[in-house]
Design a protein around this motif. Sequence first.
Motif, PDB file in Angstrom:
ATOM      1  N   GLU A 229      84.244  45.930 193.700  1.00 33.09           N
ATOM      2  CA  GLU A 229      84.757  45.490 192.517  1.00 33.09           C
ATOM      3  C   GLU A 229      85.299  46.823 191.481  1.00 33.09           C
ATOM      4  OE1 GLU A 229      85.937  43.579 189.541  1.00 33.09           O
ATOM      5  OE2 GLU A 229      85.123  42.500 191.043  1.00 33.09           O
ATOM      6  N   LEU A 230      86.506  46.542 191.197  1.00 35.86           N
ATOM      7  CA  LEU A 230      87.103  47.933 190.584  1.00 35.86           C
ATOM      8  C   LEU A 230      87.326  47.726 189.073  1.00 35.86           C
ATOM      9  CD1 LEU A 230      89.732  48.804 193.192  1.00 35.86           C
ATOM     10  CD2 LEU A 230      87.463  49.824 192.704  1.00 35.86           C
ATOM     11  N   GLY A 231      86.758  46.606 188.530  1.00 36.52           N
ATOM     12  CA  GLY A 231      87.069  46.333 187.012  1.00 36.52           C
ATOM     13  C   GLY A 231      88.279  45.308 186.928  1.00 36.52           C
ATOM     14  N   ILE A 232      88.702  45.308 185.571  1.00 36.78           N
ATOM     15  CA  ILE A 232      90.040  44.723 185.321  1.00 36.78           C
ATOM     16  C   ILE A 232      90.930  45.189 185.711  1.00 36.78           C
ATOM     17  CG2 ILE A 232      91.293  43.741 183.253  1.00 36.78           C
ATOM     18  CD1 ILE A 232      88.522  43.068 181.897  1.00 36.78           C
ATOM     19  N   ASP A 233      91.964  44.732 186.222  1.00 36.22           N
ATOM     20  CA  ASP A 233      93.267  45.631 186.712  1.00 36.22           C
ATOM     21  C   ASP A 233      94.035  45.898 185.236  1.00 36.22           C
ATOM     22  OD1 ASP A 233      95.774  46.402 187.929  1.00 36.22           O
ATOM     23  OD2 ASP A 233      96.183  44.740 188.682  1.00 36.22           O
ATOM     24  N   PRO A 234      94.377  47.349 185.209  1.00 34.63           N
ATOM     25  CA  PRO A 234      95.014  47.333 183.962  1.00 34.63           C
ATOM     26  C   PRO A 234      96.602  47.360 184.222  1.00 34.63           C
ATOM     27  CG  PRO A 234      94.540  49.302 185.146  1.00 34.63           C
ATOM     28  CD  PRO A 234      94.033  48.446 185.993  1.00 34.63           C
ATOM     29  N   GLY A 235      97.014  47.089 185.555  1.00 36.60           N
ATOM     30  CA  GLY A 235      98.579  46.857 185.655  1.00 36.60           C
ATOM     31  C   GLY A 235      98.954  48.289 185.920  1.00 36.60           C
ATOM     32  N   LEU A 236     100.390  48.397 185.935  1.00 35.75           N
ATOM     33  CA  LEU A 236     100.998  49.605 186.216  1.00 35.75           C
ATOM     34  C   LEU A 236     101.026  50.240 184.916  1.00 35.75           C
ATOM     35  CD1 LEU A 236     102.713  51.484 188.072  1.00 35.75           C
ATOM     36  CD2 LEU A 236     104.751  50.195 187.605  1.00 35.75           C
ATOM     37  N   GLN A 237     100.868  51.494 184.951  1.00 39.64           N
ATOM     38  CA  GLN A 237     100.890  52.234 183.681  1.00 39.64           C
ATOM     39  C   GLN A 237     101.458  53.596 184.168  1.00 39.64           C
ATOM     40  OE1 GLN A 237      96.846  52.802 182.224  1.00 39.64           O
ATOM     41  NE2 GLN A 237      96.752  50.716 181.197  1.00 39.64           N
ATOM     42  N   LYS A 238     102.690  53.793 183.512  1.00 41.54           N
ATOM     43  CA  LYS A 238     103.386  55.075 183.924  1.00 41.54           C
ATOM     44  C   LYS A 238     102.934  56.179 183.139  1.00 41.54           C
ATOM     45  CE  LYS A 238     108.367  55.961 185.030  1.00 41.54           C
ATOM     46  NZ  LYS A 238     109.642  55.580 184.931  1.00 41.54           N
ATOM     47  N   ASP A 239     102.722  57.423 183.896  1.00 40.28           N
ATOM     48  CA  ASP A 239     102.230  58.655 182.937  1.00 40.28           C
ATOM     49  C   ASP A 239     103.352  59.536 182.737  1.00 40.28           C
ATOM     50  OD1 ASP A 239     100.582  60.218 181.679  1.00 40.28           O
ATOM     51  OD2 ASP A 239     100.250  61.489 183.666  1.00 40.28           O
ATOM     52  N   GLY A 240     103.419  60.016 181.801  1.00 39.09           N
ATOM     53  CA  GLY A 240     104.917  61.055 181.335  1.00 39.09           C
ATOM     54  C   GLY A 240     105.987  60.430 180.878  1.00 39.09           C
ATOM     55  N   VAL A 241     105.975  59.124 180.247  1.00 41.31           N
ATOM     56  CA  VAL A 241     107.287  58.817 179.631  1.00 41.31           C
ATOM     57  C   VAL A 241     107.490  59.298 178.506  1.00 41.31           C
ATOM     58  CG1 VAL A 241     106.861  56.393 180.698  1.00 41.31           C
ATOM     59  CG2 VAL A 241     105.766  56.979 178.462  1.00 41.31           C
ATOM     60  N   GLU A 242     108.778  59.058 177.910  1.00 45.96           N
ATOM     61  CA  GLU A 242     109.242  59.725 176.908  1.00 45.96           C
ATOM     62  C   GLU A 242     107.999  59.809 175.544  1.00 45.96           C
ATOM     63  OE1 GLU A 242     112.976  59.375 173.761  1.00 45.96           O
ATOM     64  OE2 GLU A 242     113.286  59.214 175.873  1.00 45.96           O
ATOM     65  N   ALA A 243     107.661  58.547 175.464  1.00 40.24           N
ATOM     66  CA  ALA A 243     106.642  58.330 174.435  1.00 40.24           C
ATOM     67  C   ALA A 243     105.652  59.415 174.491  1.00 40.24           C
ATOM     68  CB  ALA A 243     106.248  56.962 174.017  1.00 40.24           C
ATOM     69  N   ASP A 244     105.106  59.543 175.538  1.00 33.34           N
ATOM     70  CA  ASP A 244     104.025  60.476 176.132  1.00 33.34           C
ATOM     71  C   ASP A 244     104.510  61.956 175.545  1.00 33.34           C
ATOM     72  OD1 ASP A 244     102.295  58.357 177.089  1.00 33.34           O
ATOM     73  OD2 ASP A 244     102.987  58.599 179.060  1.00 33.34           O
ATOM     74  N   LEU A 245     105.495  62.120 176.189  1.00 33.90           N
ATOM     75  CA  LEU A 245     105.807  63.806 175.634  1.00 33.90           C
ATOM     76  C   LEU A 245     105.992  63.928 174.349  1.00 33.90           C
ATOM     77  CD1 LEU A 245     108.858  64.111 178.290  1.00 33.90           C
ATOM     78  CD2 LEU A 245     106.897  65.512 177.998  1.00 33.90           C
ATOM     79  N   GLN A 246     106.756  62.645 173.582  1.00 35.04           N
ATOM     80  CA  GLN A 246     106.890  62.830 172.126  1.00 35.04           C
ATOM     81  C   GLN A 246     105.345  63.153 171.546  1.00 35.04           C
ATOM     82  OE1 GLN A 246     107.737  59.728 168.850  1.00 35.04           O
ATOM     83  NE2 GLN A 246     109.590  59.906 170.115  1.00 35.04           N
ATOM     84  N   ARG A 247     104.265  62.241 171.739  1.00 30.16           N
ATOM     85  CA  ARG A 247     102.911  62.305 171.072  1.00 30.16           C
ATOM     86  C   ARG A 247     102.570  63.622 171.335  1.00 30.16           C
ATOM     87  NH1 ARG A 247      98.725  61.879 173.756  1.00 30.16           N
ATOM     88  NH2 ARG A 247      99.644  60.775 175.680  1.00 30.16           N
ATOM     89  N   LEU A 248     102.587  64.379 172.570  1.00 31.42           N
ATOM     90  CA  LEU A 248     102.052  65.531 172.946  1.00 31.42           C
ATOM     91  C   LEU A 248     102.807  66.567 172.097  1.00 31.42           C
ATOM     92  CD1 LEU A 248     101.654  65.287 176.785  1.00 31.42           C
ATOM     93  CD2 LEU A 248      99.527  65.580 174.862  1.00 31.42           C
ATOM     94  N   LEU A 249     103.908  66.457 171.975  1.00 28.99           N
ATOM     95  CA  LEU A 249     104.963  67.579 171.243  1.00 28.99           C
ATOM     96  C   LEU A 249     104.569  67.622 169.824  1.00 28.99           C
ATOM     97  CD1 LEU A 249     106.747  69.953 171.952  1.00 28.99           C
ATOM     98  CD2 LEU A 249     108.863  68.322 171.521  1.00 28.99           C
ATOM     99  N   ALA A 250     104.076  66.238 169.247  1.00 30.01           N
ATOM    100  CA  ALA A 250     103.784  66.120 167.889  1.00 30.01           C
ATOM    101  C   ALA A 250     102.646  67.067 167.583  1.00 30.01           C
ATOM    102  CB  ALA A 250     103.842  64.780 167.405  1.00 30.01           C
ATOM    103  N   ASP A 251     101.664  66.932 168.345  1.00 28.52           N
ATOM    104  CA  ASP A 251     100.430  67.516 168.409  1.00 28.52           C
ATOM    105  C   ASP A 251     100.514  69.090 168.614  1.00 28.52           C
ATOM    106  OD1 ASP A 251      99.086  64.979 167.555  1.00 28.52           O
ATOM    107  OD2 ASP A 251      98.720  64.851 169.783  1.00 28.52           O
ATOM    108  N   GLN A 252     101.728  69.464 169.343  1.00 34.47           N
ATOM    109  CA  GLN A 252     101.637  70.855 169.630  1.00 34.47           C
ATOM    110  C   GLN A 252     103.184  71.530 169.363  1.00 34.47           C
ATOM    111  OE1 GLN A 252     100.715  71.347 173.793  1.00 34.47           O
ATOM    112  NE2 GLN A 252      99.509  69.348 173.886  1.00 34.47           N
TER     113      GLN A 252
END
Length: 182
Positions: free
Chosen positions: A50-73
Amino acid sequence: MSPPCTLTVEEPDADNAGAGVIELWRVTHAKTGDSLLVRVYEVLHDSSHELGIDPGLQKDGVEADLQRLLADQVAVIGEGLTLVRREFPTAIGPVDLLLRNPEGGTVAVEVKRRGDIDGVEQLTRYLELLGRDPHLAPVSGVFAAQEIKPQARVLAADRGIRCVTLDYDEMKGVDSGAPRLF
């Protein structure tokens, strides 16, 4: 077989059962109707977890992730800069990051995963529009991406736009495994 397809488990017919087949797996392509038949002769081990609820495909490192990290740094862009706003609205679309320079003026940052000429053109349009606002002027531009194509660098330099290459793993605080001197 490439998706979309379905898997059905079938009981073997007399001929397959006589040959030692214990299960038939049929994979059928939903669009073309092509099918693949897998004959299972022996199961050596079968377990499920049992692995729990399938979160579906989650892509890491998309433009929104870069933008969020850059806003913090924002220091990655330059020392002393402060964040005014992410997704700063303009009449032609939002600027990814708007930063304030301590010497006066504003820095507009366009963030991309892969920087090409289109991204430089987009930032150029933002800079022209933002430069008309006396509260923001003077406005400089920074094109930030994980990878910037040579043609984009040349065009950016020609237009007075600074390019910054982003290391996503480093910004996340993960060791990328790439060899370094320091």
